[in-house]
Scaffold this motif. Structure first.
Motif, mmCIF file in Angstrom:
data_model
loop_
_atom_site.group_PDB
_atom_site.id
_atom_site.type_symbol
_atom_site.label_atom_id
_atom_site.label_comp_id
_atom_site.label_asym_id
_atom_site.label_seq_id
_atom_site.Cartn_x
_atom_site.Cartn_y
_atom_site.Cartn_z
ATOM 1 N N GLY A 53 -9.986 77.705 29.361
ATOM 2 C CA GLY A 53 -10.412 78.706 30.329
ATOM 3 C C GLY A 53 -9.701 80.032 30.166
ATOM 4 N N LEU A 54 -8.470 79.986 29.677
ATOM 5 C CA LEU A 54 -7.702 81.210 29.471
ATOM 6 C C LEU A 54 -7.782 81.710 28.032
ATOM 7 N N SER A 55 -8.466 80.949 27.175
ATOM 8 C CA SER A 55 -8.647 81.319 25.760
ATOM 9 C C SER A 55 -7.317 81.472 25.026
ATOM 10 N N VAL A 56 -6.394 80.529 25.293
ATOM 11 C CA VAL A 56 -5.105 80.506 24.593
ATOM 12 C C VAL A 56 -4.836 79.064 24.162
ATOM 13 N N SER A 57 -3.767 78.881 23.390
ATOM 14 C CA SER A 57 -3.406 77.541 22.927
ATOM 15 C C SER A 57 -2.817 76.717 24.063
ATOM 16 N N GLU A 58 -2.771 75.403 23.850
ATOM 17 C CA GLU A 58 -2.178 74.526 24.857
ATOM 18 C C GLU A 58 -0.684 74.784 25.005
ATOM 19 N N SER A 59 -0.008 75.106 23.901
ATOM 20 C CA SER A 59 1.429 75.391 24.003
ATOM 21 C C SER A 59 1.655 76.661 24.823
ATOM 22 N N ALA A 60 0.773 77.648 24.678
ATOM 23 C CA ALA A 60 0.900 78.873 25.488
ATOM 24 C C ALA A 60 0.636 78.573 26.955
ATOM 25 N N THR A 61 -0.349 77.729 27.222
ATOM 26 C CA THR A 61 -0.643 77.372 28.607
ATOM 27 C C THR A 61 0.500 76.584 29.223
ATOM 28 N N GLY A 62 1.185 75.772 28.411
ATOM 29 C CA GLY A 62 2.333 75.020 28.921
ATOM 30 C C GLY A 62 3.429 75.906 29.469
ATOM 31 N N GLN A 63 3.445 77.168 29.047
ATOM 32 C CA GLN A 63 4.461 78.088 29.561
ATOM 33 C C GLN A 63 4.192 78.477 31.012
ATOM 34 N N ALA A 64 3.044 78.079 31.557
ATOM 35 C CA ALA A 64 2.798 78.287 32.985
ATOM 36 C C ALA A 64 3.835 77.547 33.818
ATOM 37 N N LEU A 65 4.278 76.399 33.336
ATOM 38 C CA LEU A 65 5.358 75.683 34.002
ATOM 39 C C LEU A 65 6.692 76.350 33.741
ATOM 40 N N THR A 66 6.852 76.866 32.517
ATOM 41 C CA THR A 66 8.125 77.456 32.134
ATOM 42 C C THR A 66 8.451 78.686 32.972
ATOM 43 N N VAL A 67 7.492 79.613 33.091
ATOM 44 C CA VAL A 67 7.780 80.846 33.825
ATOM 45 C C VAL A 67 8.027 80.558 35.303
ATOM 46 N N TYR A 68 7.333 79.579 35.847
ATOM 47 C CA TYR A 68 7.538 79.194 37.251
ATOM 48 C C TYR A 68 8.966 78.694 37.450
ATOM 49 N N ALA A 69 9.402 77.787 36.583
ATOM 50 C CA ALA A 69 10.741 77.212 36.727
ATOM 51 C C ALA A 69 11.831 78.247 36.491
ATOM 52 N N ILE A 70 11.631 79.124 35.503
ATOM 53 C CA ILE A 70 12.613 80.187 35.250
ATOM 54 C C ILE A 70 12.738 81.084 36.473
ATOM 55 N N ALA A 71 11.601 81.473 37.040
ATOM 56 C CA ALA A 71 11.624 82.348 38.214
ATOM 57 C C ALA A 71 12.367 81.695 39.374
ATOM 58 N N THR A 72 12.125 80.403 39.587
ATOM 59 C CA THR A 72 12.799 79.703 40.674
ATOM 60 C C THR A 72 14.311 79.668 40.459
ATOM 61 N N GLY A 73 14.725 79.323 39.242
ATOM 62 C CA GLY A 73 16.153 79.225 38.964
ATOM 63 C C GLY A 73 16.862 80.564 39.017
ATOM 64 N N VAL A 74 16.248 81.595 38.444
ATOM 65 C CA VAL A 74 16.885 82.917 38.389
ATOM 66 C C VAL A 74 16.890 83.586 39.756
ATOM 67 N N ALA A 75 15.834 83.395 40.551
ATOM 68 C CA ALA A 75 15.700 84.108 41.819
ATOM 69 C C ALA A 75 16.501 83.491 42.953
ATOM 70 N N ALA A 76 16.902 82.241 42.831
ATOM 71 C CA ALA A 76 17.458 81.521 43.981
ATOM 72 C C ALA A 76 18.636 82.247 44.628
ATOM 73 N N ILE A 77 19.663 82.582 43.860
ATOM 74 C CA ILE A 77 20.862 83.182 44.441
ATOM 75 C C ILE A 77 20.612 84.622 44.896
ATOM 76 N N PRO A 78 20.065 85.514 44.037
ATOM 77 C CA PRO A 78 19.847 86.888 44.532
ATOM 78 C C PRO A 78 18.870 86.960 45.699
ATOM 79 N N LEU A 79 17.862 86.092 45.709
ATOM 80 C CA LEU A 79 16.901 86.115 46.814
ATOM 81 C C LEU A 79 17.574 85.736 48.132
ATOM 82 N N SER A 80 18.482 84.765 48.085
ATOM 83 C CA SER A 80 19.178 84.357 49.307
ATOM 84 C C SER A 80 20.053 85.481 49.852
ATOM 85 N N VAL A 81 20.589 86.305 48.959
ATOM 86 C CA VAL A 81 21.408 87.446 49.391
ATOM 87 C C VAL A 81 20.535 88.531 50.008
#
Length: 402
Positions: A53-81
């Motif tokens: 549906g996005l016209s990309v490879s499956e490995s590229a689509t798998g990064q949908a999980l990656t960017v979500y998890a990175i954002a959660t981990g990186v944002a946790a402390i500064p967001l709480s402040v």
């Protein structure tokens, strides 16, 4: 002067707190956890269709999980402040609304960068959700029921992983991946109404002076537990993120929903067993959990062409994985307290993101057959560390256990 003359009257015993758990707000919070995890992991169940549906490879689509998890981990402390002074209900509603928006955009978008941008937004919103759940559960419950309130609130996490993703995969096969994300968006909108109606507001908090979390690394046992967290989560996410691709390679793509349901049911059994025994059998359960996942990887590495073996491996994997969140949270808190827990959140999300990225590299370089072998390479040292770290990380006699 006699004792009887000088003895002061004893203070009256405090009245018993007979309040019960406020189920509606706690279940609303559990649903927020469920939606956050479902939003994060749903691409794993519909990966091939989403890639087309996005016209990309499956490995590229798998990064949908990656960017979500990175954002959660990186944002946790500064967001709480940044949001420390905000009203808590306002923050929670904004986070759920952001997740709803991200799911709606995912359902409608055919543009890969736009989809990834809103996945990033959803990951930041999830960091806000995780920051509020335990604090809300403690405020809502009487002191003697706070542990049960936290357990009820956090139940949305394993239920999403164990049952939500298989159900999402099944629904995706029936109505398509776009409508599935649309349904999750609709559930998120309904959740906004539930939170508005039943979850009480709370004032913001002033940021206090806190000892740096990294100092917990010097405490005995913390590094060993975090190593287990990192390797276990990395191994799980390499295989889980690309499970649809792996099954397709062995002619089982049409049974994807059933395979994930078997995994989910086994995980629920594991959650129940772990909840009943974790206070007394933390070490033994962690050893068994690691060994079961290792055994599942062996079966998938050498006999994945046999459907019966694949289902057996899913049972072993589910039994190993279901209770691991509780086990490792308990172990790191025993070893490092609240600072250890903060490090666990960062480690967990970082290596969850790493699983999607590493899986994509393996898929492009060695093919899906390499996934179980990577699990073997990661889980063998995990089992060794759990067995040998018997003094502080996974002690034979857990502090406070009866």
């Amino acid at each position: 002067m006699s004792t009887s003359q000088t003895e002061l009257p004893s203070a009256p015993a405090p009245a018993a707190d007979n309040r019960k758990l406020p189920l509606s707000p706690l279940l609303a919070l559990a649903t927020a956890a469920f939606v956050a995890i479902l939003t994060e992991a749903l691409p794993a169940g519909v990966l091939p269709e989403m890639a087309r549906g996005l016209s990309v490879s499956e490995s590229a689509t798998g990064q949908a999980l990656t960017v979500y998890a990175i954002a959660t981990g990186v944002a946790a402390i500064p967001l709480s402040v940044v949001t420390a002074a905000w009203r808590r209900k306002k923050l929670l509603l904004l986070a759920v609304a952001s997740i709803a928006t991200a799911n709606l955009v995912t359902a409608l978008s055919s543009d890969y960068p736009l989809t990834m941008a809103f996945r990033l937004l959803a990951g930041v919103a999830a960091a806000a959700v995780w920051a509020e759940l335990v604090g809300y559960a403690r405020r809502l419950a009487p002191p003697h029921l706070q542990g049960r309130a936290i357990a009820l609130t956090m139940a949305g996490v394993p239920l999403a992983l164990s049952l939500g993703i298989p159900l999402g995969t099944f629904v995706g096969g029936l109505i398509g991946w776009r409508l599935t994300f649309g349904l999750v968006a609709l559930v998120s909108v309904a959740l906004l109404g539930w939170i508005t109606a039943s979850v009480p507001d709370a004032a913001g908090r002033r940021p206090g002076v806190r000892e740096p979390a990294l100092k917990a690394l010097s405490l005995p046992g913390v590094v060993a537990v975090l190593f287990v967290v990192a390797a276990y989560v990395l191994a799980h996410n390499i295989l889980y993120t690309y499970i649809a691709t792996f099954l397709d390679a062995y002619g089982m793509g049409g049974s994807r929903d059933i395979v994930l349901l078997v995994f989910g049911v086994a995980s629920v059994v594991s959650i129940w067993i772990t909840g009943a025994l974790v206070d007394r059998r933390l070490r033994q359960l962690t050893i068994v959990s690691s060994a079961l996942f290792l055994a599942a990887a062996v079966l998938l590495a050498v006999l994945a062409g046999d459907a019966v073996v694949v289902y057996a491996a899913m049972v072993l994997w589910g039994l190993g994985w279901g209770g691991v969140t509780t086990l490792l949270q308990t172990a790191v808190t025993d070893a490092g307290g609240d600072r250890g827990q903060a490090l666990l959140v960062t480690t967990w999300n970082s290596f969850m993101a790493g699983g999607g990225a590493a899986g994509g590299i393996l898929l492009n370089g060695l093919g899906p057959e390499s996934f179980p072998w990577s699990v073997l390479a990661l889980m063998a040292p995990v089992l060794i560390v759990v067995i040998t770290a018997r003094k502080h990380a996974f002690p034979v006699a857990r502090p406070g256990a009866r």
